[in-house]
Each structure stands twice: as C-alpha cells, then as structure tokens.
Design a protein around this motif. Structure first.
Motif, PDB file in Angstrom:
ATOM      1  N   ALA A 236     -33.550  11.785  51.418  1.00  0.00           N
ATOM      2  CA  ALA A 236     -33.987  10.661  52.241  1.00  0.00           C
ATOM      3  C   ALA A 236     -35.501  10.577  52.219  1.00  0.00           C
ATOM      4  CB  ALA A 236     -33.498  10.825  53.681  1.00  0.00           C
ATOM      5  N   ARG A 237     -36.005   9.369  52.424  1.00  0.00           N
ATOM      6  CA  ARG A 237     -37.442   9.217  52.587  1.00  0.00           C
ATOM      7  C   ARG A 237     -37.879   9.957  53.844  1.00  0.00           C
ATOM      8  NH1 ARG A 237     -35.922   4.122  50.793  1.00  0.00           N
ATOM      9  NH2 ARG A 237     -35.831   3.295  52.925  1.00  0.00           N
ATOM     10  N   ASP A 238     -39.133  10.334  53.904  1.00  0.00           N
ATOM     11  CA  ASP A 238     -39.623  11.151  55.017  1.00  0.00           C
ATOM     12  C   ASP A 238     -39.258  10.554  56.377  1.00  0.00           C
ATOM     13  OD1 ASP A 238     -40.683  13.032  53.306  1.00  0.00           O
ATOM     14  OD2 ASP A 238     -42.673  12.111  53.250  1.00  0.00           O
ATOM     15  N   ALA A 239     -39.377   9.242  56.493  1.00  0.00           N
ATOM     16  CA  ALA A 239     -39.099   8.592  57.774  1.00  0.00           C
ATOM     17  C   ALA A 239     -37.625   8.659  58.154  1.00  0.00           C
ATOM     18  CB  ALA A 239     -39.563   7.140  57.729  1.00  0.00           C
ATOM     19  N   GLN A 240     -36.748   8.876  57.162  1.00  0.00           N
ATOM     20  CA  GLN A 240     -35.315   8.911  57.410  1.00  0.00           C
ATOM     21  C   GLN A 240     -34.740  10.322  57.400  1.00  0.00           C
ATOM     22  OE1 GLN A 240     -34.102   6.207  54.211  1.00  0.00           O
ATOM     23  NE2 GLN A 240     -33.640   4.639  55.726  1.00  0.00           N
ATOM     24  N   MET A 241     -35.593  11.313  57.168  1.00  0.00           N
ATOM     25  CA  MET A 241     -35.103  12.697  57.178  1.00  0.00           C
ATOM     26  C   MET A 241     -34.621  13.057  58.579  1.00  0.00           C
ATOM     27  SD  MET A 241     -35.383  14.514  54.243  1.00  0.00           S
ATOM     28  CE  MET A 241     -35.896  16.204  54.574  1.00  0.00           C
ATOM     29  N   PRO A 242     -33.427  13.644  58.701  1.00  0.00           N
ATOM     30  CA  PRO A 242     -32.968  14.042  60.034  1.00  0.00           C
ATOM     31  C   PRO A 242     -33.836  15.165  60.593  1.00  0.00           C
ATOM     32  CG  PRO A 242     -31.506  14.916  58.340  1.00  0.00           C
ATOM     33  CD  PRO A 242     -32.471  14.008  57.644  1.00  0.00           C
ATOM     34  N   LYS A 243     -33.995  15.158  61.892  1.00  0.00           N
ATOM     35  CA  LYS A 243     -34.779  16.200  62.546  1.00  0.00           C
ATOM     36  C   LYS A 243     -34.057  17.541  62.397  1.00  0.00           C
ATOM     37  CE  LYS A 243     -36.898  17.409  66.966  1.00  0.00           C
ATOM     38  NZ  LYS A 243     -37.061  17.008  68.392  1.00  0.00           N
ATOM     39  N   PRO A 244     -34.740  18.573  61.908  1.00  0.00           N
ATOM     40  CA  PRO A 244     -34.076  19.874  61.734  1.00  0.00           C
ATOM     41  C   PRO A 244     -33.492  20.378  63.053  1.00  0.00           C
ATOM     42  CG  PRO A 244     -36.215  19.857  60.645  1.00  0.00           C
ATOM     43  CD  PRO A 244     -36.143  18.603  61.456  1.00  0.00           C
ATOM     44  N   GLY A 245     -32.300  20.942  62.948  1.00  0.00           N
ATOM     45  CA  GLY A 245     -31.679  21.540  64.118  1.00  0.00           C
ATOM     46  C   GLY A 245     -30.880  20.592  64.982  1.00  0.00           C
TER      47      GLY A 245
END
Length: 281
Positions: A236-245
C-alpha cells in the motif's frame, strides 16, 4: 441459426453456473455471532450436517470469541459453509500467570479481563498473533493429556519458531516452510513444541479468494506489511498503510492482499464484500 444461438447461450449459462458453484472461498476470523454464524463480519449459512473440525474432539460447540477458518461458496446471495475448522493458535499448559498474561510454551498470551486461571492449567487459546505474542479472544480450559498445538506462520528468518515457541522434531519441507500458515501438533517441552503431525493451510486445500483478520505488522519492506500469523502480505502507499498493531481485515489471493477483483473472480470478490476493507485514497 437461432436454435444454435440459444443452445450456445444455454451452454454458456450452464458453464457459468458450474463455475460459480465451484468457487471455493475462505474466511478466517473471530466469531461475532452464533445464530446465525457471523465470522469476521460476514454472516454464514451453515447447512445441517456440516461438522466443526476441532482438536478438542467431535461435538464441539462454537461460541462468540472463537477463531474459525470456514470454507464457503456463494449461493443465491448467501455465503454457505462447506467446512468449519476451529483454530487455536496455541494449546498447552500455562505458567508464569499474572492478571493480564500467561506464558504458554514460551509464548506470551494476553488474557481477557476477569479470566481466572492458574499455573499448570492447560488451555486452548483462540485469538490472533501480534508479533511474538498472542492476543486472546477466547480461552478454554481443557483436560490436558500431553497435547500441544501451534497454528501460525514462520515469520523470523532462519528461526524455527512460531510466536516465541521453538519447534523441534518437525520435518522441514524440501522448499521450506515459506510464507504459509501451518498447523503443528505434538507434545510441549518447556518453551518448545515437539512436532508429531503437521499440515499446511487452514482451508483443507486451495481457495480462490480468502478474507483474513489479523494484526498488521510494522513495515517489512517499502510500502509492504503483513498480517501476523497468516502469511498474508499486503502492499500500500504510505498513506494507506495500516497502523502497526491494529486488527485489520483484508481479502487475499495466494497470500497477497488484493485491492481489486482478480480477473474471473469478480463475483467472489463481491460475495466477500472485499471493498469494505480497502482504504480510501
């Protein structure tokens, strides 16, 4: 000529119906409701006679908080189950018990609030991996007869372990364990599991498309993440990366997150409502 066209149309419709019927989909997630069955936010129709496959034995009843892997097929707007597997990421005796966690075969297991357990008690734990620890959704006390189990993926390069539990006695496949999810059964030995039986995958064979729940990892490469314990990788693009955890839900094909319907599986993509979990631009 018209007769030929009609025959061709009937044949095409018949083939399309057979193809639709042959589609094999997977859903892996937590039980949110029992009657009707609801897993990972999807309502599933369960025909009479479809058993629950469980290491706890036959006659096992599903409960809210259990984690299941269900094979379904779309029929008339419904998802109909053909196979149900009870998934316990870890089974074994507890030690080092505190109010919020316990150690099972060397792996830290987070305990639900108000759960009272004691060291030495054997448990079957439903939940999701988050790195080397397990976040519990339901915990079952069991009579222990020396049985242990791990369900997950080998995430640490060069480390023969799932969670923080070491694996001994397993026959490593010729092509390695890869990114696949494995079911390993055997006998606990301290912080290890001595493997006697092993199987690859949760769905009893390949599926055309699957819906997975899991905790998102830190980036494992540029714009790349994984769902812990599943072997599923997403880009995913950085803006769409899920928040870790955080616990996320994604559709995947052959272990890779899909953000659009794969060619030929548009109906399956819609049946699983995959669009619901694609982050907006």
């Amino acid at each position: 000529m018209m007769r030929v066209l009609l025959l061709s149309l009937v044949t095409m419709l018949g083939l399309a119906a057979q193809a639709e019927e042959a589609v094999r989909l997977g859903i892996s997630g937590v039980v949110e409701g029992v009657s009707p069955l609801k897993v990972a936010g999807r309502e599933i129709s369960v025909p009479q006679g479809v058993p629950v496959i469980s290491p706890l034995g036959p006659g096992h009843e599903i409960a809210v908080g259990d984690t299941l892997a269900v094979v379904v097929r779309p029929v008339g707007g419904q998802l109909v189950a053909s196979r149900i597997l009870e998934v316990f990421p870890i089974v074994g005796p507890m030690r080092d018990v505190s109010d919020a966690s316990a150690n099972v075969m060397g792996t830290q297991v987070h305990l639900p609030p108000n759960v009272k357990v004691k060291a030495g008690q054997a448990v079957a734990v439903s939940g999701f991996w988050s790195g080397g620890q397990l976040i519990t959704t339901k915990l079952r006390r069991i009579e222990w007869q020396g049985f242990g189990q791990l369900v997950g993926a080998f995430e640490e390069a060069g480390a023969l372990q799932i969670g923080m539990t070491g694996i001994v006695g397993a026959e490593v496949p010729q092509d390695g364990f890869g990114d696949h999810i494995w079911i390993l059964s055997g006998a606990p030995e301290g912080a290890q599991l001595r493997v006697r039986l092993m199987a690859k995958g949760l769905f009893g064979g390949p599926v055309d498309l699957a819906l997975w729940q899991g905790y998102a990892s830190l980036p494992i490469a540029s714009q790349t993440y994984m769902l812990h314990g599943s072997g599923v990788v997403g880009m995913a693009r950085d803006a769409q990366m899920p928040k870790p955890g955080i616990l996320v839900t994604r559709c995947a094909q052959e272990g890779r997150v899909v953000t659009a319907a794969p060619e030929g599986f548009e109906t399956a993509f819609a049946a699983l409502d995959c669009l619901r979990h694609i982050p907006a631009d």
